[in-house]
Scaffold this motif. Structure first.
Motif, PDB file in Angstrom:
ATOM      1  N   ALA A 107       0.836  -1.208   0.000  1.00 16.01           N
ATOM      2  CA  ALA A 107       0.000   0.000   0.000  1.00 16.01           C
ATOM      3  C   ALA A 107       0.868   1.254   0.000  1.00 16.01           C
ATOM      4  O   ALA A 107       0.539   2.258  -0.655  1.00 16.01           O
ATOM      5  CB  ALA A 107      -0.928  -0.013   1.207  1.00 16.01           C
ATOM      6  N   LYS A 108       1.969   1.221   0.737  1.00 16.92           N
ATOM      7  CA  LYS A 108       2.859   2.389   0.769  1.00 16.92           C
ATOM      8  C   LYS A 108       3.503   2.626  -0.603  1.00 16.92           C
ATOM      9  O   LYS A 108       3.631   3.775  -1.047  1.00 16.92           O
ATOM     10  CB  LYS A 108       3.931   2.187   1.834  1.00 16.92           C
ATOM     11  CG  LYS A 108       3.428   2.341   3.251  1.00 16.92           C
ATOM     12  CD  LYS A 108       4.573   2.182   4.257  1.00 16.92           C
ATOM     13  CE  LYS A 108       4.092   2.417   5.680  1.00 16.92           C
ATOM     14  NZ  LYS A 108       5.207   2.261   6.649  1.00 16.92           N
ATOM     15  N   ALA A 117      -3.359   2.773   3.149  1.00 15.15           N
ATOM     16  CA  ALA A 117      -2.057   2.521   3.761  1.00 15.15           C
ATOM     17  C   ALA A 117      -2.092   2.843   5.255  1.00 15.15           C
ATOM     18  O   ALA A 117      -1.532   2.104   6.088  1.00 15.15           O
ATOM     19  CB  ALA A 117      -0.979   3.338   3.060  1.00 15.15           C
TER      20      ALA A 117
END
Length: 332
Positions: free
Chosen positions: A118-119, A146
């Protein structure tokens, strides 16, 4: 004729007795007995030893148990077994906890992977957002996802730590070096939180709790050395404290002494405190050998007195107040 014969017989017997006595041994003359004299020193008081009884107590002792419920899987110790600080005493069956720990660990790894992905996606969309290739709504959705995964990772980490704490609490360890005094349960027993498993007594930091008369306790000084006796052997001990209350039954207060580490003693053994006290009573010391038994619990001594005919002895009646070794303190 009869009277004359009787007189003759009596005279003959008398002569025979005198002759026999003259021929026999005469009794030996009495030889005066030589004795040693002791000067009696009169004094107004004397010192005597007073003993107070107490008990050896462990510095710390407790009934140890688990904080959680479970089934005892391991309890290898018997009564009297020495255990070092931190050593395992007993363990609960933690199979279900271990399974939960493994599952939560896998969940934690999954959360970390999803968060990392997600990052990376949020970083790429941020770059694309600056060039206008991605809408603000899509970027915010990726960024917030995130953040949600980060919170989820923290929650899973906390849950894993909680499971680890439960696993640690399934192991009962010695809080200090000591001895298993009693064992209440065995392997396979189901226990509830707080159920005593063993009674544990500390081997170091032993103390002697001795009941002392209040009048004597006032003269004790904390930090000073005093003589204690254990197994008939004397040793010096430091006074730690004197309790400020009085036992309602014995009417004495308790003095607490430190027992040196090189003294072999177990919890509950009797120990005595020896103190010197002054007794105000006029009298003096005499050897026990100089006392002659009299009546009504009294004793006689021979006193030397000088007369015109020479030195002679006279009996004096005395009362024995104290005996110390081969000496007796008397008055009279």
């Amino acid at each position: 004729l009869g009277i004359g014969a009787a007189a003759l017989i009596t005279a003959g017997l008398t002569l025979a007795l005198h002759t026999r006595f003259a021929m026999g041994e005469k009794p030996a003359p009495r030889i005066p007995l030589t004795v040693a004299s002791v000067e009696f020193q009169l004094q107004s008081a004397y010192m005597r030893e007073v003993s107070y009884l107490g008990l050896i107590t462990a510095g710390r002792k407790a009934n140890l148990g688990f904080e959680s419920a479970g089934t005892i899987a391991e309890l290898p110790w018997r009564e009297g077994s020495p255990v070092e600080k931190g050593q395992l005493i007993a363990r609960l069956d933690d199979a279900s906890l271990q399974a939960s720990y493994s599952a939560t660990s896998a969940e934690l790894e999954q959360a970390r992977t999803e968060l990392e992905l997600a990052k990376l996606k949020a970083k790429r969309q941020k770059d694309l957002r600056e060039s206008g290739a991605v809408s603000r709504e899509a970027f915010d959705e990726t960024r917030l996802r995130a953040q949600a995964l980060s919170s989820r990772l923290e929650a899973v980490s906390s849950r894993l730590r909680a499971i680890q704490i439960q696993i640690d609490k399934a192991s009962l360890r010695a809080p200090y070096a000591g001895v298993i005094a009693d064992r209440f349960l065995h392997e396979g027993a189901v226990v509830n939180p707080g159920t005593p498993v063993v009674r544990f007594i500390e081997t170091a930091g032993r103390e002697a709790n001795i009941g002392v008369a209040v009048t004597k306790a006032r003269g004790l000084i904390v930090g000073n050395l005093y003589e204690l006796k254990l197994h008939g052997n004397a040793f010096t001990s430091t006074l730690l404290s004197v309790r400020p209350d009085v036992d309602p039954v014995t009417r004495v207060t308790t003095a607490v002494f430190a027992v040196p580490s090189d003294i072999e003693a177990v919890d509950g053994e009797p120990v005595t405190l020896s103190l010197q006290e002054e007794v105000a009573s006029t009298g003096g010391w005499l050897p026990i050998a100089s006392l002659l038994e009299s009546s009504r619990g009294l004793w006689n001594v021979l006193r030397l007195e000088t007369t015109p005919e020479g030195t002679r002895t006279a009996r004096e009646t005395v009362e024995v107040l104290e005996i110390q070794g081969d000496q007796a303190y008397v008055r009279g």
